[in-house]
Design a protein around this motif. Structure first.
Motif, short mmCIF file in Angstrom:
data_model
loop_
_atom_site.label_atom_id
_atom_site.label_comp_id
_atom_site.label_asym_id
_atom_site.label_seq_id
_atom_site.Cartn_x
_atom_site.Cartn_y
_atom_site.Cartn_z
N GLY A 199 40.83 50.82 35.10
CA GLY A 199 40.03 49.90 35.50
C GLY A 199 38.74 50.24 35.11
N TRP A 200 38.09 51.80 35.88
CA TRP A 200 36.40 51.74 35.61
C TRP A 200 36.69 52.23 33.82
N GLN A 201 37.02 53.67 33.44
CA GLN A 201 37.02 53.79 32.37
C GLN A 201 36.98 52.25 31.45
N LEU A 202 37.99 51.76 31.30
CA LEU A 202 37.62 50.39 30.51
C LEU A 202 36.24 49.60 31.17
N ALA A 203 35.88 50.08 31.73
CA ALA A 203 34.80 48.68 32.29
C ALA A 203 33.77 49.63 31.47
N LEU A 204 33.58 51.36 31.73
CA LEU A 204 32.35 52.22 30.82
C LEU A 204 32.87 51.85 29.66
N TRP A 205 33.56 52.00 28.95
CA TRP A 205 33.61 51.86 28.04
C TRP A 205 33.34 50.11 27.49
N ALA A 206 33.70 48.99 28.02
CA ALA A 206 33.26 47.85 27.48
C ALA A 206 31.72 47.47 27.83
N THR A 207 31.24 48.13 28.79
CA THR A 207 29.44 48.36 29.36
C THR A 207 28.88 48.72 27.94
N SER A 209 41.52 47.99 23.21
CA SER A 209 41.81 48.27 25.39
C SER A 209 42.98 47.63 24.97
#
Length: 371
Positions: A30-38, A95
């Motif tokens: 989840g943290w990787q997905l959040a970074l990519w989304a940002t 994603s």
């Protein structure tokens, strides 16, 4: 990202291998997905805002409506649409490995990215051609306003024709209960139809126009940097005009180089994948694809920054556009820069300069280029 039917899903809705997919879920912490989304959200916001302001600066101010700037509007429009209608949707698909957006948008996602890329790079090519004629052949007829519109319309029509096969073979499928947007190419013995189409697309939307622009700007650079100002002319005025033309050329060369650098790794990735399909089965390829796709899409946000940094009129326009921000204070000079036309004395001086150049052919080749 590519096709691996065992381990990994892929999605590439903005280039070769567009919107094809494997059978497993694209998963990451989840943290990787959040970074990519940002990262992708920031890219979209900067690209859409910056290119919208560039379009406003040119179309809302009479002084900015030149042949070169109309092609810049075309380039900005393609970049804006690429950021708004491809980047975010493709990231969501990559994603989750599920197509949420319906059949019609699946067709659109396989049509528009190639179209936008073609429009972007051939708008740059048209600018290079316009600068070439203005500087290398200053006394030849220039492209008229109707001619400019015809060229822009032609670029869009050819772009749509080039992207049509990929759109035509798009379809929605169900795999393991998940909806996919894929390109179902006709079957042949070695998959050559698919491969030849994508190699042709890469050649036409990347390598060929870059070669043309390299040659054009090389000749323009040699012409400008060898040009001397005739001694009997108004040296300061002609020198300023020559420096302005050099700055325009530098700006556009930087735009082209930025585009080339951003897209080269992405194209090389898919060229390699066309011959070594097993690269898509490596676990790390997920992160590689997202990084390369972000880099390619980031080309849509750099041009407004380049214009603002290197062109004082665009800089004035950006200050006026952001005048509601407390830290931005536009001046009267900014308004004059965009709204006032050259004075009568300046126009007379330019006419006199051109007449002098026509009267002295032996010095015309080394004098001021017609603007």
């Amino acid at each position: 990202m590519g096709v691996c039917t065992i381990e990994i899903e892929i999605n590439t809705s903005s280039g070769p291998e567009i919107n094809t997919t494997g059978i497993t879920a694209f998963s990451m912490p989840g943290w990787q997905l959040a970074l990519w989304a940002t990262a992708y959200l920031a890219l979209v916001l900067v690209a859409v805002t910056g290119n919208a302001i560039v379009i406003w600066i040119i179309l809302a101010h009479q002084r900015m409506r030149t042949v070169t700037n109309y092609f810049i509007v075309n380039l900005a429009l393609a970049d804006l649409c690429m950021a708004a209608f491809n980047t975010a949707f493709n990231f969501v698909y990559a994603s989750h490995n599920i197509w949420y957006f319906g059949r019609a948008f699946c067709y659109f996602q396989n049509l528009f990215p190639i179209t936008a890329m073609f429009v972007s790079i051939y708008s740059m090519t048209a600018i290079a051609a316009d600068r070439y004629m203005a500087i290398v052949h200053p006394f030849q007829p220039r492209l008229s306003a109707p001619g400019t519109k015809a060229v822009i319309a032609g670029i869009w029509l050819v772009a749509l024709a080039l992207a049509f096969p990929q759109c035509f073979y798009s379809t929605i499928t169900m795999e393991l209960g998940a909806t996919k947007c894929v390109v179902a190419w006709p079957e042949d013995s070695k998959g050559m139809t698919h491969l030849l189409y994508h190699l042709t697309v890469i050649a036409l939307i990347y390598f060929l126009p870059l070669v043309v622009m390299f040659l054009a700007y090389s000749i323009i650079g040699l012409t400008l940097w060898r040009r001397a100002v005739p001694g009997h002319l108004a040296k300061s005025a002609n020198l300023r005009h020559l420096q302005a033309k050099k700055k325009i050329v530098k700006t556009m060369v930087l735009v082209v180089v930025t585009f080339a650098v951003c897209w080269l790794p992405y194209h090389l990735y898919f060229i390699l994948g066309s011959f070594q399909k097993d690269i898509y089965c490596h676990k790390f390829i997920q992160q590689v694809y997202l990084a390369l796709f972000w880099l390619a899409m980031s080309s849509t946000m750099y041009n407004p920054i380049i214009y603002c940094c290197l062109n004082h009129r665009f800089r004035s326009g950006f200050r006026l556009a952001f005048r509601c921000c407390p830290w931005v204070t536009p001046t009267e000079e900014d308004k004059l820069e965009l709204n006032h036309t050259p004075s009568l004395s300046m126009r007379v001086n330019r006419c006199h300069t051109k007449e002098t150049l026509f009267m002295v052919p032996s010095e015309a080749t080394n004098g001021q280029a017609g603007g």
